[in-house]
Design a protein around this motif. Structure first.
Motif, PDB file in Angstrom:
ATOM      1  N   ALA A  62       1.171  -1.066   0.037  1.00 22.00           N
ATOM      2  CA  ALA A  62       0.110   0.170  -0.201  1.00 22.00           C
ATOM      3  C   ALA A  62       1.260   1.601  -0.289  1.00 22.00           C
ATOM      4  N   ILE A  63       0.676   2.764  -0.876  1.00 23.08           N
ATOM      5  CA  ILE A  63       1.091   3.764  -0.457  1.00 23.08           C
ATOM      6  C   ILE A  63       0.400   4.434   0.356  1.00 23.08           C
ATOM      7  N   GLY A  64       1.358   5.120   0.848  1.00 28.29           N
ATOM      8  CA  GLY A  64       0.485   6.226   2.470  1.00 28.29           C
ATOM      9  C   GLY A  64       0.577   7.607   1.229  1.00 28.29           C
ATOM     10  N   ILE A  84       5.517   2.972   1.076  1.00 29.28           N
ATOM     11  CA  ILE A  84       4.769   2.243   1.348  1.00 29.28           C
ATOM     12  C   ILE A  84       5.155   0.917   2.768  1.00 29.28           C
ATOM     13  N   PHE A  85       4.060   0.649   2.462  1.00 29.60           N
ATOM     14  CA  PHE A  85       3.714  -0.842   3.386  1.00 29.60           C
ATOM     15  C   PHE A  85       2.848  -1.763   3.143  1.00 29.60           C
ATOM     16  N   MET A  86       2.750  -2.714   4.096  1.00 22.08           N
ATOM     17  CA  MET A  86       2.359  -4.066   3.935  1.00 22.08           C
ATOM     18  C   MET A  86       1.114  -4.440   4.375  1.00 22.08           C
ATOM     19  N   TYR A 110     -12.249   4.536   7.539  1.00 25.02           N
ATOM     20  CA  TYR A 110     -12.798   4.124   5.797  1.00 25.02           C
ATOM     21  C   TYR A 110     -11.386   4.550   5.122  1.00 25.02           C
ATOM     22  N   GLU A 111     -10.464   3.975   4.275  1.00 30.53           N
ATOM     23  CA  GLU A 111     -10.205   4.668   3.662  1.00 30.53           C
ATOM     24  C   GLU A 111     -10.448   3.802   1.697  1.00 30.53           C
ATOM     25  N   GLY A 112     -10.609   4.532   1.324  1.00 33.37           N
ATOM     26  CA  GLY A 112     -11.631   4.179  -0.277  1.00 33.37           C
ATOM     27  C   GLY A 112      -9.940   4.314  -1.133  1.00 33.37           C
ATOM     28  N   GLU A 113      -9.505   3.511  -1.469  1.00 32.63           N
ATOM     29  CA  GLU A 113      -8.410   3.470  -2.125  1.00 32.63           C
ATOM     30  C   GLU A 113      -8.436   2.382  -4.429  1.00 32.63           C
ATOM     31  N   PHE A 114      -8.041   3.548  -4.943  1.00 27.78           N
ATOM     32  CA  PHE A 114      -7.962   2.626  -5.781  1.00 27.78           C
ATOM     33  C   PHE A 114      -6.672   1.444  -6.169  1.00 27.78           C
ATOM     34  N   ASN A 141     -10.230  -1.074   0.076  1.00 26.59           N
ATOM     35  CA  ASN A 141     -11.409  -0.110   1.401  1.00 26.59           C
ATOM     36  C   ASN A 141      -9.104  -0.135   2.466  1.00 26.59           C
ATOM     37  N   ASP A 142      -8.710   0.681   2.648  1.00 27.05           N
ATOM     38  CA  ASP A 142      -7.652   0.289   3.621  1.00 27.05           C
ATOM     39  C   ASP A 142      -8.313   0.546   4.349  1.00 27.05           C
ATOM     40  N   VAL A 143      -8.878   0.094   5.514  1.00 27.19           N
ATOM     41  CA  VAL A 143      -9.275  -0.203   6.728  1.00 27.19           C
ATOM     42  C   VAL A 143      -8.276  -0.243   8.054  1.00 27.19           C
ATOM     43  N   GLY A 158      -2.194  -2.346  12.942  1.00 23.81           N
ATOM     44  CA  GLY A 158      -3.183  -0.303  12.834  1.00 23.81           C
ATOM     45  C   GLY A 158      -3.834  -1.059  11.508  1.00 23.81           C
ATOM     46  N   LYS A 159      -2.956  -1.751  10.265  1.00 24.90           N
ATOM     47  CA  LYS A 159      -3.313  -2.033   9.291  1.00 24.90           C
ATOM     48  C   LYS A 159      -3.755  -3.831   8.779  1.00 24.90           C
ATOM     49  N   GLY A 160      -3.270  -4.276  10.064  1.00 23.18           N
ATOM     50  CA  GLY A 160      -3.299  -5.482   9.879  1.00 23.18           C
ATOM     51  C   GLY A 160      -4.568  -6.656   9.871  1.00 23.18           C
ATOM     52  N   GLY A 225      -3.767   4.296  -2.383  1.00 24.06           N
ATOM     53  CA  GLY A 225      -3.569   5.775  -1.364  1.00 24.06           C
ATOM     54  C   GLY A 225      -4.571   5.935  -1.531  1.00 24.06           C
ATOM     55  N   THR A 226      -5.459   6.359  -0.526  1.00 21.51           N
ATOM     56  CA  THR A 226      -6.681   7.757  -0.393  1.00 21.51           C
ATOM     57  C   THR A 226      -6.434   8.715  -0.462  1.00 21.51           C
ATOM     58  N   PRO A 227      -7.515   8.919  -0.631  1.00 23.08           N
ATOM     59  CA  PRO A 227      -8.291  10.803  -1.163  1.00 23.08           C
ATOM     60  C   PRO A 227      -8.608  11.555  -0.164  1.00 23.08           C
TER      61      PRO A 227
HETATM   62 MG    MG Z   1      -4.730   3.374   2.567  1.00 16.46          MG
END
Ligand code: MG
Length: 256
Positions: A62-64, A84-86, A110-114, A141-143, A158-160, A225-227
């Motif tokens: 994932a891109i921050g 970047i993170f995983m 929520y983090e909506g992402e392409f 969704n990068d919850v 937090g992301k995992g 990445g999320t907007p």
């Molecule tokens: Mg994200």
């Protein structure tokens, strides 16, 4: 082509989804969806199936902070190079599967992402050749357990969590990613609305950057990445992320 994965009356299958909305047919793909898929000859009405996450990734990168307005809402400027993170592949769920908030977190966002889906093994891919290694694109969704992300100083916990990476409904191939709308709704209220043209690092640049670090395998997923507009979700709510030309990824939120 719209590639998906479904639980059909005859078992789990990769499928190509065809036809008009509400009348779609899911054609079973033999073996796997990479390269030029071949078909078994079996098909189902999509409504007879349950839609699963479209791919089982070996890893999720994932891109921050890839949108300036999101970097600003997080209290800083976007870094010059992609950060970047995983996320673990065990965090993947499909459409309609519940996002489970862990009791250890007081704020799950929520983090909506392409999302990019890789189509073949690759390493050191120049940006201009990224299209050759991409299978297609999907919605993610990068919850994020925001309090734990901030507390820990790095993001693995937090992301995992399991269920923290909804993906789907489809992977769309032959898709121009350069300027499509991405939108997140919470209980029908629009919370995020942006365009991929506002990404600071393009799809090609991201693939080049990530593949310079690690070998990418078929099915690997890169969240771009999320907007701006991130925010918390609570149990009983429903979050829906839509990407123009791909579809809507909708999930209910529950407490563990
Ligand atoms: Mg994200």
């Amino acid at each position: 082509m719209k590639l998906g994965r479904v639980a059909s009356p005859d078992g789990v299958a990769f499928v190509a989804v065809e036809g008009e909305p509400g009348q779609e047919t899911a054609r079973e793909i033999a073996e796997h969806p990479f390269g030029t898929p071949t078909f078994t000859g079996r098909s189902w009405q999509l409504s007879q199936t349950r839609i699963l996450a479209p791919i089982l990734a070996t890893k999720i990168i994932a891109i921050g902070k890839n949108y300036a307005a999101h970097a600003a809402e997080m209290g800083g400027e976007a870094p010059a190079d992609p950060v970047i993170f995983m996320k673990p592949n065990t965090s993947i769920i499909g459409p309609e599967a519940p996002i489970v908030r862990p009791p250890s977190s007081e704020r799950v966002d929520y983090e909506g992402e392409f999302a990019i889906v890789i189509g073949r093994p690759c390493k050191d891919v120049p940006a201009a050749k990224a299209g050759e290694v991409i299978l297609g694109y999907t919605v993610a969704n990068d919850v994020t357990a925001r309090d734990q992300q901030q507390h820990d100083g790095q993001w693995t916990r937090g992301k995992g969590y399991d269920t923290f990476c909804p993906l789907g409904p489809w992977i769309v191939t032959d898709f121009d990613p350069s300027d499509v709308q991405i939108k997140t709704e919470l209980d029908g209220e629009v919370k995020q609305s942006s365009r991929t043209s506002l990404m600071l690092h393009s799809v090609g640049e991201i693939v080049e950057w990530v593949s310079r670090v690690m070998t990418l395998l078929p099915g690997d997923v890169i969240l771009t990445g999320t907007p701006e507009g991130i925010g918390p979700m609570t149990a009983g709510q429903r979050v829906s992320v839509s990407v123009e030309g791909i579809g809507t990824l909708s999930n209910p939120v529950v407490d563990k």
